[in-house]
Design an enzyme around this catalytic site. Structure first.
Site, mmCIF file in Angstrom:
data_model
loop_
_atom_site.group_PDB
_atom_site.id
_atom_site.type_symbol
_atom_site.label_atom_id
_atom_site.label_comp_id
_atom_site.label_asym_id
_atom_site.label_seq_id
_atom_site.Cartn_x
_atom_site.Cartn_y
_atom_site.Cartn_z
ATOM 1 N N LYS A 187 58.898 47.443 30.754
ATOM 2 C CA LYS A 187 58.622 48.067 32.052
ATOM 3 C C LYS A 187 58.216 46.969 33.016
ATOM 4 O O LYS A 187 57.223 46.288 32.827
ATOM 5 C CB LYS A 187 57.513 49.115 31.993
ATOM 6 N N GLU A 261 47.140 40.398 27.269
ATOM 7 C CA GLU A 261 46.856 39.135 27.957
ATOM 8 C C GLU A 261 46.345 39.532 29.331
ATOM 9 O O GLU A 261 47.086 40.052 30.157
ATOM 10 C CB GLU A 261 48.126 38.290 28.011
ATOM 11 N N CYS A 296 46.842 33.974 35.897
ATOM 12 C CA CYS A 296 45.653 34.329 35.096
ATOM 13 C C CYS A 296 45.010 33.073 34.528
ATOM 14 O O CYS A 296 43.836 33.056 34.201
ATOM 15 C CB CYS A 296 45.989 35.326 34.005
ATOM 16 N N GLU A 398 37.687 37.530 39.067
ATOM 17 C CA GLU A 398 39.026 36.968 39.219
ATOM 18 C C GLU A 398 39.598 37.391 40.576
ATOM 19 O O GLU A 398 39.621 38.571 40.905
ATOM 20 C CB GLU A 398 39.950 37.463 38.104
#
Ligand code: ADP
Ligand code: MG
Length: 496
Positions: A187, A261, A296, A398
């Site tokens: 997806k 992840e 990331c 983040e």
């Protein structure tokens, strides 16, 4: 049947519009709906993607389940050969794929997108070579019994990917899953559905149909039913911590394994004795300024020793100032745009937070593009904040944007403690000429990917993944393929 590369990404975006790829065929969404895909550099719509819902998920999983049976029966090396062949064919589409991913994500072609397309091909080539490594063991359990283990595929694997490096992240998951004998339903992320769809089309000229299916759509309508589907036996997910938790909970209901992840706020520690040129270059690469910080693994917490702090920051700023912001498709451009309005708003809110942080100084870098065609583009000038404490929100959360948080340090024990004082643990780096300091830091830094005097990105063959809330499991390596895409079966022959 081969496909001729289409180097005009605008044309290609049109051709790929409004479709999933299921069982080797382009199909419209079962519900007939689509959503717009835009060019982040101008805001103009460049095409559409199929709006996936449960019936599309059902069709893709059914196709995968049917194709997986024969695929698993092939010799592992034969599967590997076909996956490596995908790598070879994808390598002949690097320019095309680089251009399209630049157009739909806003990442500059020269500094980011073309490179990502190259790594995509490389990942398939790497995993393709690992077919014969799907080995089991013999175990000296009992002299009268031959005891062996074999590796078996899990079945249908769902790969859910984000938009920041869609090609690389998809390849890491899909190539490993396929070589191990699984079938795949991917997806794509709603912000970047087109280039991965083209990759799926290309792969379907090599692979048996149904093995590799591509759905586009949003999380709740398309991602959730995929994770929940009873025939999906494993989920490999890359994305936010929030969504990772939702995926993990849904997988827990079915008791299936997941690889996650998730985010990061990776520390880069620069010691007073570091090679200044090397560390400045490393800060630029680590912060992913050429990707607008949308990584990331970004080393977005930069700890600089007080003895070199001012010079170091000035040199990093000078380098970023020299970078050209502009049209992602222009070869002169170093820095493109933020992917979406939502991300743009998020990045701006963090810049505001930085401005409001006590003791912080804001250093704005580079310059906005002046081309009127880009007036509506999602450009953000990179920002370096100095004068921060590790406990400041801007050092803990983040951002996923071009915002570098600099913390001045003087005591080694304190800086290690601060580097580890984070909910995340994806990557870390230490910059020093002293081998004892380097070795000590690599042992003590809480992260899955730790480097000394460099800030490389994910590499084929090296296990990649995080600790703490950065995730579960590893990717990109032989070990990750064995551990996360196969089951181990123990077989005991009674020889008496
Ligand atoms: P971002 O913050 O960049 O949108 P997300 O973690 O939300 O990151 O998205 C990563 C991927 O996960 C995307 O493909 C997105 O569509 C998908 N996703 C979002 N919500 C869900 C969900 N509930 N179940 C499965 N997939 C989801
Ligand atoms: Mg989201």
């Amino acid at each position: 049947m081969s496909i001729t590369p289409e180097l005009d990404p605008f044309k290609l975006a049109q051709t790929l519009s409004g479709k999933h790829l299921i069982a080797g065929k382009f199909v419209a969404a079962a519900g007939g709906e689509t959503f717009d895909v835009d060019n982040p550099a101008t805001g103009a719509v460049i095409g559409t993607a199929a709006f996936g819902t449960k019936p599309d998920v059902d069709a893709a999983v059914a196709a995968a389940k049917a194709a997986q049976k024969d695929w698993a029966k092939l010799a592992a090396r034969q599967r590997g050969k076909l996956v490596a062949e995908c790598g070879r064919v994808l390598a002949s589409h690097v320019e095309e794929l680089g251009r399209l991913v630049a157009l739909e994500t806003g990442k500059a072609l020269r500094t980011e997108s073309r490179i990502e397309a190259g790594v995509l091909a490389d990942m398939f080539t790497f995993f393709g070579g690992l077919g014969s490594e799907l080995k089991g063991e013999t175990i000296p359990f009992n002299p009268d019994m031959l005891t062996v283990t074999v590796r078996e595929p899990v079945g249908v694997v769902a790969c859910i990917i984000p938009w920041n490096v869609p090609l690389l992240l998809m390849a890491m998951k899909a190539a490993a899953a396929l070589v191990a004998g699984n079938a795949v339903v991917v997806k794509s992320a709603e912000e970047a559905p087109l280039t991965v769809l083209r990759v799926a089309e290309i792969m379907n000229t090599v692979l048996p149909h149904g093995l590799f299916n591509m759905l586009s759509g949003f999380g709740p309508e398309c991602g959730a039913p995929l994770v929940e589907h009873p025939d999906v036996k494993k989920v490999s997910f890359t994305g936010s911590v929030e969504t990772g938790r939702i995926v993990y909970r849904a997988a827990a209901e079915k008791l299936i394994p997941v690889t996650l992840e998730l985010g990061g706020k990776s520390p880069m520690i620069v010691c007073a004795d570091a090679d200044m040129d090397q560390a400045v270059a490393g800060a630029l690469a680590g912060m992913r300024f050429t990707r607008q910080g949308q990584s990331c693994t970004a080393s977005s917490r930069l700890f600089v020793h007080e003895a070199i702090h001012d010079e170091f920051v000035a040199r990093v700023k000078a380098k970023v100032d020299a970078m050209v912001m502009g049209d992602p498709l222009d070869e002169k451009t170093d820095i493109g745009t933020i992917v979406s309005d939502g991300q743009l708003e998020r990045v701006r809110s963090y810049i505001k937070l930085g401005e409001e942080t006590k003791g912080a100084t804001k250093h704005t870098c580079s310059a906005m593009p002046t081309d009127p065609k880009l007036a509506k583009g999602r450009f953000v000038q990179p920002v370096i904040f100095t004068g921060l404490k590790n406990s400041d929100r801007i050092c803990q959360e983040e951002i996923f944007g071009p915002v570098c948080a600099v913390i001045k340090w003087s005591d080694y024990e304190e800086v290690i403690a601060q580097a580890n004082d984070s909910e995340y643990g994806l990557a870390a780096s230490i910059w020093t000429r002293d081998i004892k300091t380097a070795m000590d830091a690599t042992r003590r830094l809480e992260a899955g990917f730790v480097q000394v005097n460099q800030n490389l990105v994910v590499q084929p063959g090296l296990s990649y993944g995080g600790v703490k809330t950065s995730g579960l499991g590893r990717e990109a390596s032989l070990e990750s393929m064995l551990e996360h895409f196969t089951h181990k079966k123990t077989i005991i022959f009674n020889m008496k």
